[in-house]
Design a protein around this motif. Structure first.
Motif, PDB file in Angstrom:
ATOM      1  N   PRO A 142      38.793  16.554  75.432  1.00 50.90           N
ATOM      2  CA  PRO A 142      39.227  15.165  75.759  1.00 50.90           C
ATOM      3  C   PRO A 142      39.083  14.903  77.395  1.00 50.90           C
ATOM      4  N   ARG A 143      39.045  15.889  78.324  1.00 45.36           N
ATOM      5  CA  ARG A 143      39.036  15.600  79.680  1.00 45.36           C
ATOM      6  C   ARG A 143      37.565  15.313  80.157  1.00 45.36           C
ATOM      7  N   TYR A 144      36.686  16.163  79.596  1.00 48.78           N
ATOM      8  CA  TYR A 144      35.442  16.219  80.075  1.00 48.78           C
ATOM      9  C   TYR A 144      34.370  15.522  79.187  1.00 48.78           C
ATOM     10  N   LEU A 145      34.682  15.165  77.948  1.00 49.20           N
ATOM     11  CA  LEU A 145      33.622  14.487  76.900  1.00 49.20           C
ATOM     12  C   LEU A 145      34.141  13.284  76.590  1.00 49.20           C
ATOM     13  N   LYS A 146      33.388  12.319  76.566  1.00 47.61           N
ATOM     14  CA  LYS A 146      33.694  10.724  76.074  1.00 47.61           C
ATOM     15  C   LYS A 146      33.470  10.662  74.527  1.00 47.61           C
ATOM     16  N   SER A 147      34.439  10.404  73.855  1.00 48.65           N
ATOM     17  CA  SER A 147      34.472   9.844  72.350  1.00 48.65           C
ATOM     18  C   SER A 147      35.552   9.231  71.987  1.00 48.65           C
ATOM     19  N   SER A 148      35.345   8.188  71.238  1.00 48.69           N
ATOM     20  CA  SER A 148      36.680   7.365  70.716  1.00 48.69           C
ATOM     21  C   SER A 148      37.499   7.978  69.888  1.00 48.69           C
ATOM     22  N   SER A 206      30.166   5.685  68.826  1.00 46.25           N
ATOM     23  CA  SER A 206      31.351   5.904  69.716  1.00 46.25           C
ATOM     24  C   SER A 206      32.181   7.084  69.097  1.00 46.25           C
ATOM     25  N   THR A 207      32.085   7.249  67.794  1.00 47.19           N
ATOM     26  CA  THR A 207      33.073   8.659  67.370  1.00 47.19           C
ATOM     27  C   THR A 207      32.263   9.917  67.524  1.00 47.19           C
ATOM     28  N   VAL A 208      30.997   9.794  68.214  1.00 42.00           N
ATOM     29  CA  VAL A 208      30.443  11.213  68.415  1.00 42.00           C
ATOM     30  C   VAL A 208      30.849  11.859  69.426  1.00 42.00           C
ATOM     31  N   GLY A 265      24.423  15.626  54.475  1.00 44.21           N
ATOM     32  CA  GLY A 265      23.022  14.810  54.704  1.00 44.21           C
ATOM     33  C   GLY A 265      23.888  13.220  55.157  1.00 44.21           C
ATOM     34  N   GLY A 266      24.865  12.844  54.893  1.00 44.49           N
ATOM     35  CA  GLY A 266      25.430  11.483  55.147  1.00 44.49           C
ATOM     36  C   GLY A 266      25.791  11.571  56.850  1.00 44.49           C
ATOM     37  N   ASP A 267      25.898  12.749  57.459  1.00 41.29           N
ATOM     38  CA  ASP A 267      26.137  12.858  58.987  1.00 41.29           C
ATOM     39  C   ASP A 267      24.996  12.882  59.796  1.00 41.29           C
ATOM     40  N   HIS A 268      23.804  12.443  59.095  1.00 40.07           N
ATOM     41  CA  HIS A 268      22.668  12.697  59.778  1.00 40.07           C
ATOM     42  C   HIS A 268      22.353  11.315  60.804  1.00 40.07           C
ATOM     43  N   ALA A 269      22.977  10.336  60.350  1.00 42.11           N
ATOM     44  CA  ALA A 269      22.656   8.948  60.797  1.00 42.11           C
ATOM     45  C   ALA A 269      22.982   8.935  62.339  1.00 42.11           C
ATOM     46  N   ILE A 270      24.110   9.371  62.680  1.00 38.72           N
ATOM     47  CA  ILE A 270      24.647   9.203  63.820  1.00 38.72           C
ATOM     48  C   ILE A 270      25.175  10.543  64.556  1.00 38.72           C
ATOM     49  N   TYR A 271      25.122  11.875  63.833  1.00 39.63           N
ATOM     50  CA  TYR A 271      25.436  13.026  64.717  1.00 39.63           C
ATOM     51  C   TYR A 271      24.258  13.967  64.795  1.00 39.63           C
ATOM     52  N   PRO A 272      23.819  14.081  65.971  1.00 38.85           N
ATOM     53  CA  PRO A 272      22.615  14.937  66.485  1.00 38.85           C
ATOM     54  C   PRO A 272      22.831  16.244  65.807  1.00 38.85           C
ATOM     55  N   ASP A 273      23.993  16.935  66.100  1.00 44.80           N
ATOM     56  CA  ASP A 273      24.216  18.265  65.998  1.00 44.80           C
ATOM     57  C   ASP A 273      24.760  18.483  64.403  1.00 44.80           C
ATOM     58  N   CYS A 274      24.435  17.512  63.397  1.00 41.16           N
ATOM     59  CA  CYS A 274      24.575  17.777  62.224  1.00 41.16           C
ATOM     60  C   CYS A 274      23.477  17.880  61.463  1.00 41.16           C
ATOM     61  N   ARG A 275      22.125  17.613  62.119  1.00 42.92           N
ATOM     62  CA  ARG A 275      20.705  17.406  61.393  1.00 42.92           C
ATOM     63  C   ARG A 275      20.136  18.928  61.242  1.00 42.92           C
ATOM     64  N   PRO A 276      19.436  18.604  60.014  1.00 44.52           N
ATOM     65  CA  PRO A 276      18.682  19.939  59.646  1.00 44.52           C
ATOM     66  C   PRO A 276      17.918  20.590  61.075  1.00 44.52           C
ATOM     67  N   GLU A 277      17.356  19.987  62.118  1.00 44.54           N
ATOM     68  CA  GLU A 277      16.687  20.677  63.087  1.00 44.54           C
ATOM     69  C   GLU A 277      17.688  21.336  64.147  1.00 44.54           C
ATOM     70  N   PHE A 278      18.772  20.703  64.176  1.00 46.84           N
ATOM     71  CA  PHE A 278      19.728  21.287  65.146  1.00 46.84           C
ATOM     72  C   PHE A 278      20.224  22.573  64.384  1.00 46.84           C
ATOM     73  N   ILE A 279      20.383  22.676  62.972  1.00 47.72           N
ATOM     74  CA  ILE A 279      21.031  23.911  62.257  1.00 47.72           C
ATOM     75  C   ILE A 279      19.820  25.078  62.437  1.00 47.72           C
ATOM     76  N   THR A 280      18.758  24.664  62.412  1.00 45.93           N
ATOM     77  CA  THR A 280      17.323  25.626  62.721  1.00 45.93           C
ATOM     78  C   THR A 280      17.659  25.855  63.903  1.00 45.93           C
ATOM     79  N   ALA A 281      17.681  25.297  64.810  1.00 48.04           N
ATOM     80  CA  ALA A 281      17.399  25.709  66.238  1.00 48.04           C
ATOM     81  C   ALA A 281      18.721  26.776  66.593  1.00 48.04           C
ATOM     82  N   ILE A 282      19.944  26.206  66.113  1.00 44.50           N
ATOM     83  CA  ILE A 282      20.926  27.160  66.415  1.00 44.50           C
ATOM     84  C   ILE A 282      21.290  28.345  65.774  1.00 44.50           C
TER      85      ILE A 282
END
Length: 217
Positions: free
Chosen positions: A65-71, A91-93, A123-140
């Motif tokens: 919360p000190r360094y990252l911005k999110s509602s 804004s919730t990301v 699947g419902g997270d994919h619209a706004i959360y980049p680090d929930c998407r399949p390509e992120f999971i594959t990469a990490i």
């Protein structure tokens, strides 16, 4: 064989996965990162891990919360009402939240000789959360395996599931969803109007299941 860890928040998705993979899970890892609803979620994460006899630890991430911005970390009044696909919900990301948590969890898993880390994005997270998407999971997953001696993997079994699919799976597993928390505002009851509350309501409706949640509206 208990050779896995799980990131467990105390929400519907991670608690369902906790029960779904309980025979494999040796360690539940929760993170206290200063979100409005952390206190509510963490209590349920602890409850369910204890119920299943799974060791549970909480990692403090007080720098977020000190360094990252999110509602999500700015108090209940900062959380917008609306659906997940509404632009204002971005804004919730919390920037790279899953990346940060998974990096820590993978390190803990290797230290405990655990071969995988489960995470319950869907699947419902994919619209706004980049680090929930399949390509992120594959990469990490690839990064985690390349960066650990025992090739710790990251697995997200619900990546292509809908929220109602998770609700149905939890119903099959006998989970009492009243003992989970979703609302981003973190009040005494679920607000019923923020994006995650609306998604929760819709999941039970589409799954044709009774919603045990107490909502403000």
């Amino acid at each position: 064989m208990k050779d896995s860890a799980i990131i467990v928040s105390g929400g519907m998705d991670s608690i369902t996965l906790l029960y779904d993979k309980q025979e494999e899970i040796a360690l539940g890892i929760s993170f206290n990162y200063g979100s409005n609803h952390n206190k509510k979620e963490l209590a349920f994460a602890k409850l369910h891990c204890e119920r299943l006899g799974i060791k549970h630890i909480v990692i403090d991430l007080d720098f977020m919360p000190r360094y990252l911005k999110s509602s999500l970390m700015e108090g209940a009044d900062a959380i917008p009402d609306g659906n997940y696909d509404d632009d204002n919900m971005k804004s919730t990301v919390v920037p790279f939240r899953n990346g940060i948590m998974l990096s820590i969890a993978v390190g803990i898993a290797e230290s405990h000789r655990l071969k995988r880390v489960y995470i319950a994005n869907h699947g419902g997270d994919h619209a706004i959360y980049p680090d929930c998407r399949p390509e992120f999971i594959t990469a990490i997953d690839a990064a985690a395996k390349a960066g650990t001696y025992i090739h710790v993997g990251v697995e997200a079994p619900y990546t292509h599931w809908r929220k109602e699919d998770i609700a149905l799976r939890g119903h099959q597993l006998g989970i009492n969803y009243a003992e989970t928390w979703s609302c981003y505002k973190g009040g005494e009851k679920h607000c019923g109007t923020c994006g995650t509350c609306r998604e929760r309501k819709e999941a039970f409706r589409l799954a044709h299941l009774q919603d045990p949640t107490e909502y403000e509206q």
